[in-house]
Motif scaffolding. Sequence first.
Motif, mmCIF file in Angstrom:
data_model
loop_
_atom_site.group_PDB
_atom_site.id
_atom_site.type_symbol
_atom_site.label_atom_id
_atom_site.label_comp_id
_atom_site.label_asym_id
_atom_site.label_seq_id
_atom_site.Cartn_x
_atom_site.Cartn_y
_atom_site.Cartn_z
ATOM 1 N N LEU A 1 0.839 -1.196 0.000
ATOM 2 C CA LEU A 1 0.000 0.000 0.000
ATOM 3 C C LEU A 1 0.876 1.249 0.000
ATOM 4 C CD1 LEU A 1 -2.803 1.364 0.349
ATOM 5 C CD2 LEU A 1 -2.542 1.046 2.808
ATOM 6 N N PHE A 2 1.930 1.195 0.772
ATOM 7 C CA PHE A 2 2.860 2.332 0.836
ATOM 8 C C PHE A 2 3.439 2.627 -0.545
ATOM 9 C CE2 PHE A 2 7.156 4.090 1.833
ATOM 10 C CZ PHE A 2 6.739 5.239 2.472
ATOM 11 N N LYS A 3 3.872 1.577 -1.210
ATOM 12 C CA LYS A 3 4.463 1.760 -2.536
ATOM 13 C C LYS A 3 3.437 2.313 -3.516
ATOM 14 C CE LYS A 3 8.019 -1.655 -1.727
ATOM 15 N NZ LYS A 3 8.358 -3.083 -1.777
ATOM 16 N N ALA A 4 2.198 1.846 -3.381
ATOM 17 C CA ALA A 4 1.145 2.363 -4.250
ATOM 18 C C ALA A 4 0.931 3.845 -3.989
ATOM 19 C CB ALA A 4 -0.146 1.585 -4.023
ATOM 20 N N VAL A 5 0.963 4.216 -2.726
ATOM 21 C CA VAL A 5 0.791 5.629 -2.365
ATOM 22 C C VAL A 5 1.851 6.474 -3.068
ATOM 23 C CG1 VAL A 5 1.074 7.282 -0.473
ATOM 24 C CG2 VAL A 5 -0.365 5.272 -0.169
ATOM 25 N N ILE A 6 3.068 6.003 -3.027
ATOM 26 C CA ILE A 6 4.162 6.772 -3.639
ATOM 27 C C ILE A 6 3.982 6.849 -5.152
ATOM 28 C CG2 ILE A 6 6.660 6.939 -3.974
ATOM 29 C CD1 ILE A 6 5.798 7.276 -1.066
ATOM 30 N N THR A 7 3.867 5.679 -5.776
ATOM 31 C CA THR A 7 3.841 5.682 -7.243
ATOM 32 C C THR A 7 2.619 6.409 -7.802
ATOM 33 O OG1 THR A 7 2.848 3.486 -7.150
ATOM 34 C CG2 THR A 7 5.208 3.588 -7.500
ATOM 35 N N GLU A 8 1.472 6.260 -7.135
ATOM 36 C CA GLU A 8 0.258 6.880 -7.658
ATOM 37 C C GLU A 8 0.270 8.389 -7.477
ATOM 38 O OE1 GLU A 8 -3.317 5.100 -7.710
ATOM 39 O OE2 GLU A 8 -2.299 3.268 -8.336
ATOM 40 N N ASN A 9 1.119 8.860 -6.581
ATOM 41 C CA ASN A 9 1.100 10.285 -6.304
ATOM 42 C C ASN A 9 2.274 11.021 -6.919
ATOM 43 O OD1 ASN A 9 -1.161 11.272 -4.363
ATOM 44 N ND2 ASN A 9 -0.664 9.187 -3.719
ATOM 45 N N ILE A 10 3.132 10.273 -7.548
ATOM 46 C CA ILE A 10 4.223 10.932 -8.246
ATOM 47 C C ILE A 10 3.894 10.927 -9.721
ATOM 48 C CG2 ILE A 10 6.659 10.835 -8.836
ATOM 49 C CD1 ILE A 10 7.272 10.041 -6.106
ATOM 50 N N ALA A 11 3.076 11.889 -10.076
ATOM 51 C CA ALA A 11 2.696 11.996 -11.479
ATOM 52 C C ALA A 11 3.945 12.370 -12.261
ATOM 53 C CB ALA A 11 1.633 13.060 -11.641
ATOM 54 N N ASN A 12 3.995 11.918 -13.453
ATOM 55 C CA ASN A 12 5.157 12.252 -14.261
ATOM 56 C C ASN A 12 4.901 13.584 -14.960
ATOM 57 O OD1 ASN A 12 7.640 11.981 -15.299
ATOM 58 N ND2 ASN A 12 7.285 9.970 -16.232
ATOM 59 N N LEU A 13 5.160 14.636 -14.221
ATOM 60 C CA LEU A 13 4.830 15.979 -14.717
ATOM 61 C C LEU A 13 5.882 16.524 -15.663
ATOM 62 C CD1 LEU A 13 3.844 17.317 -11.203
ATOM 63 C CD2 LEU A 13 2.241 16.859 -13.057
ATOM 64 N N PHE A 14 7.085 16.000 -15.554
ATOM 65 C CA PHE A 14 8.197 16.658 -16.246
ATOM 66 C C PHE A 14 8.132 16.631 -17.775
ATOM 67 C CE2 PHE A 14 9.669 15.912 -11.929
ATOM 68 C CZ PHE A 14 9.899 17.227 -11.575
ATOM 69 N N PRO A 15 7.747 15.540 -18.386
ATOM 70 C CA PRO A 15 7.651 15.572 -19.854
ATOM 71 C C PRO A 15 6.790 16.739 -20.342
ATOM 72 C CG PRO A 15 7.417 13.337 -19.063
ATOM 73 C CD PRO A 15 7.448 14.224 -17.839
ATOM 74 N N ALA A 16 5.597 16.879 -19.737
ATOM 75 C CA ALA A 16 4.708 17.974 -20.134
ATOM 76 C C ALA A 16 5.369 19.322 -19.860
ATOM 77 C CB ALA A 16 3.393 17.868 -19.381
ATOM 78 N N TRP A 17 5.991 19.429 -18.695
ATOM 79 C CA TRP A 17 6.637 20.681 -18.340
ATOM 80 C C TRP A 17 7.776 21.006 -19.311
ATOM 81 C CZ3 TRP A 17 6.962 20.386 -12.230
ATOM 82 C CH2 TRP A 17 5.662 20.527 -11.710
ATOM 83 N N ASN A 18 8.531 19.989 -19.626
ATOM 84 C CA ASN A 18 9.649 20.199 -20.558
ATOM 85 C C ASN A 18 9.149 20.781 -21.872
ATOM 86 O OD1 ASN A 18 11.889 19.399 -19.042
ATOM 87 N ND2 ASN A 18 11.495 17.228 -19.444
ATOM 88 N N GLU A 19 8.043 20.208 -22.384
ATOM 89 C CA GLU A 19 7.461 20.706 -23.630
ATOM 90 C C GLU A 19 7.057 22.164 -23.492
ATOM 91 O OE1 GLU A 19 7.458 19.304 -26.655
ATOM 92 O OE2 GLU A 19 8.709 17.922 -25.488
#
Lengths: 221, 221, 221, 221
Positions: free
Chosen positions: A69-87
């Motif tokens: 559950l802990f790992k799910a919390v981390i992965t689900e909440n770390i959206a991969n924002l950087f590709p969009a931001w980079n663009e």
Amino acid sequence: MTSETLLSHADQAPKRERRKEARPGELVTAARDLFVEKGFAATRADEVAARAGVSKGTLFLYFQSKEDLFKAVITENIANLFPAWNEEFKAFSGSSADMLHYAMDLWWNNVGNTPASGIVKLIFSEAQNFPEIAAFYQREVVEPGTHLLQSILQRGVDSGEFCAMDTSKSVFSIISPMIFLMMWKHSMGACAASANIVDPQEFIHLHVDLLINGVRAKNTL
Amino acid sequence: MTSETLLSHADQAPKRERRKEARPGELVTAARDLFVEKGFAATRADEVAARAGVSKGTLFLYFQSKEDLFKAVITENIANLFPAWNEEFKAFSGSSADMLHYAMDLWWNNVGNTPASGIVKLIFSEAQNFPEIAAFYQREVVEPGTHLLQSILQRGVDSGEFCAMDTSKSVFSIISPMIFLMMWKHSMGACAASANIVDPQEFIHLHVDLLINGVRAKNTL
Amino acid sequence: MTSETLLSHADQAPKRERRKEARPGELVTAARDLFVEKGFAATRADEVAARAGVSKGTLFLYFQSKEDLFKAVITENIANLFPAWNEEFKAFSGSSADMLHYAMDLWWNNVGNTPASGIVKLIFSEAQNFPEIAAFYQREVVEPGTHLLQSILQRGVDSGEFCAMDTSKSVFSIISPMIFLMMWKHSMGACAASANIVDPQEFIHLHVDLLINGVRAKNTL
Amino acid sequence: MTSETLLSHADQAPKRERRKEARPGELVTAARDLFVEKGFAATRADEVAARAGVSKGTLFLYFQSKEDLFKAVITENIANLFPAWNEEFKAFSGSSADMLHYAMDLWWNNVGNTPASGIVKLIFSEAQNFPEIAAFYQREVVEPGTHLLQSILQRGVDSGEFCAMDTSKSVFSIISPMIFLMMWKHSMGACAASANIVDPQEFIHLHVDLLINGVRAKNTL
DNA sequence: TATGAATGAGTCTTCATTCAT
DNA sequence: TATGAATGAAGACTCATTCAT
């Protein structure tokens, strides 16, 4: 407790709802909030289940273990924002100073001022107990983030707007206040009295201004 | 339980009493290191005892409970450095920029680069579970610290070396990297290879320079 | 429950006795009896602890897990009897028929009629869940046992007392009733009514006699 | 709970009702195999359902509880073979030695070498947890079985083919290897390589021969 | 004072059983 | 009927704390 008992004949809460799709998300959200508040070890599985409105058993229906559950919390909440931001930044046409301000605002609106900020606190707190998660965060967030900020600094240097500098080091002067704000918000800031020392957004602007112009009186040049 | 330990201002001086056989001190040191590494909840009393080279029973001979031990760890590791520092800075005769550099070095040598930095991580991590400790830290460290740094900034403003600013806010631009460095050191920094992104001392100097002079190219003025 | 409560002021049972040496043995004995009675899975750890007169926690002080306890039960109860028996039989000077009778008596007195017989039932019941234990039993008990009995049969064949036979197969005609008696004793035999169909020792003698002389009327030859 | 299932003598005949869609039968078969393999307590209801190709809910549609399923497994797998066998043997015209051989072959082909042998292992393993089942087995199988075998022995004694004996005791010399073979097959035999020590059918013949003729060299008479 | 065996409340996790669909 | 999501009582195991030595 008391009022519920008295009113319980109303039977408002539908027991045994069947919502397979929604459960994992609700559990992860409940877990995130509790883990951020109390830490991983100090949070009981039942608490998470209760906050998500399900029974203890249901939690383990969707997650093999508390660690899972802990790992799910981390992965689900770390959206991969950087590709969009980079663009987004590739198309940025203003000054590099504005770009820096804009980047910080973006971060504040999408991370600092959202529950994701709690995740960061959580990761820092538990990094030693979950090295894989630390590595995951390093790879998925820290590295893309520093690269993005570094590229903004470099843009300013290249254009002559900023003076020469080792951008690989200066970048941490930009990251520092973000970490500070997140840690503060979810520790001191959540504890009564002394709470809100600064307004985060105001501080961010002030900080970037300071980094760009410095505190030195300009007439001294 | 009893908040006596945390609230007693009286015994801040280096009285260093009660060290019958030095046992309590060894226990507190062992506990500090383990709490910093793994968190309060995830650290077992036996581990602390074992690392201190005594039996589990002995731990509870000196500390009524694990929480009690936690509070001792905090209080014993937060030396009240500010009175001495305040005195030191009253006599400082150099520029305010130098003063800022000096203050940061002082902090790095006495806090950032010592086990005390772990305490800060611990407090941030556990603040929500131990509000009294958060309040104690706020009163004993945060407030004196910000006052000291603020007074340095104000000195620069007053002397005309620094431009006008709201020192109550700018001060956090100085505090941020300290928090960042401490959190990093005891989480990410203790994990993956990519750990040591920056040399802390070098970063501190760079950061202060940046704050003082800004990144803006000087010929643009 | 009731009488105890009333008499409890007598305070006869000394709580928190400190008997490190005796505990493991007592726990293993309690576990053996309960495992034999109810099976491994159906026996609760607290039951074992209670029967041994200790708390649940104490059980896990001496055995890492319930499975660990199970293995201890097996190994501690399968004494290495065969080396001694082998020696004993080397010096045997009577007829091979007597030797067979003697061997069976020996087994009955040292295994069949002791709690060790319960272990055998246990192993047969749980063999598929604990293959290592099955292998261990095969190696430590089955193989030495069959070798010993086979050597007795061979001795009779060699001396001309017994007719020619494939001793490697006939040996199971001797082992069969032992397995039967043990299984019966700890299942059907322990269940009320129909219980004691035969007196084991009498049956053993009768069986060996039968194996030696056969049921065929002698005048038919 | 209700011992109806176990005690009802009426429906012993192959009425084979209630097989709506054959589901109950498939569940009972799946349960039998799993119970035999792992024991009653160690078998999960979902496993049974999965092996039968239905959902967990369906299992409880046909059986009130896991215990109920267990009882069904026992009762459905204990065919009442003895009435037919008794009839068959009434008409037997050969020698009593042949009759014994024939009886054993019959048993091997209809019980020992079929899944029914697993039921016997199961009953022996769980007898103490399910006394009614032990009693049921005693009444339905053990007693008719011993009577049948005893009558064969008695026939031999009456005809002068066998010597005088207490048939009520000798009978267990015939039963022993059957129990042994069944227990072995479903425990040791299902594990390690050393498994198949003997070929069951060969052993049975050898054993009966031994019982009839004895191992004693014939020229010694 | 020091020990570490003993305790038992507390926690995670499983699984027979229920029930809304 | 059939399903499988949901439940919660029960069980294995942990660990802060106690206490006899």
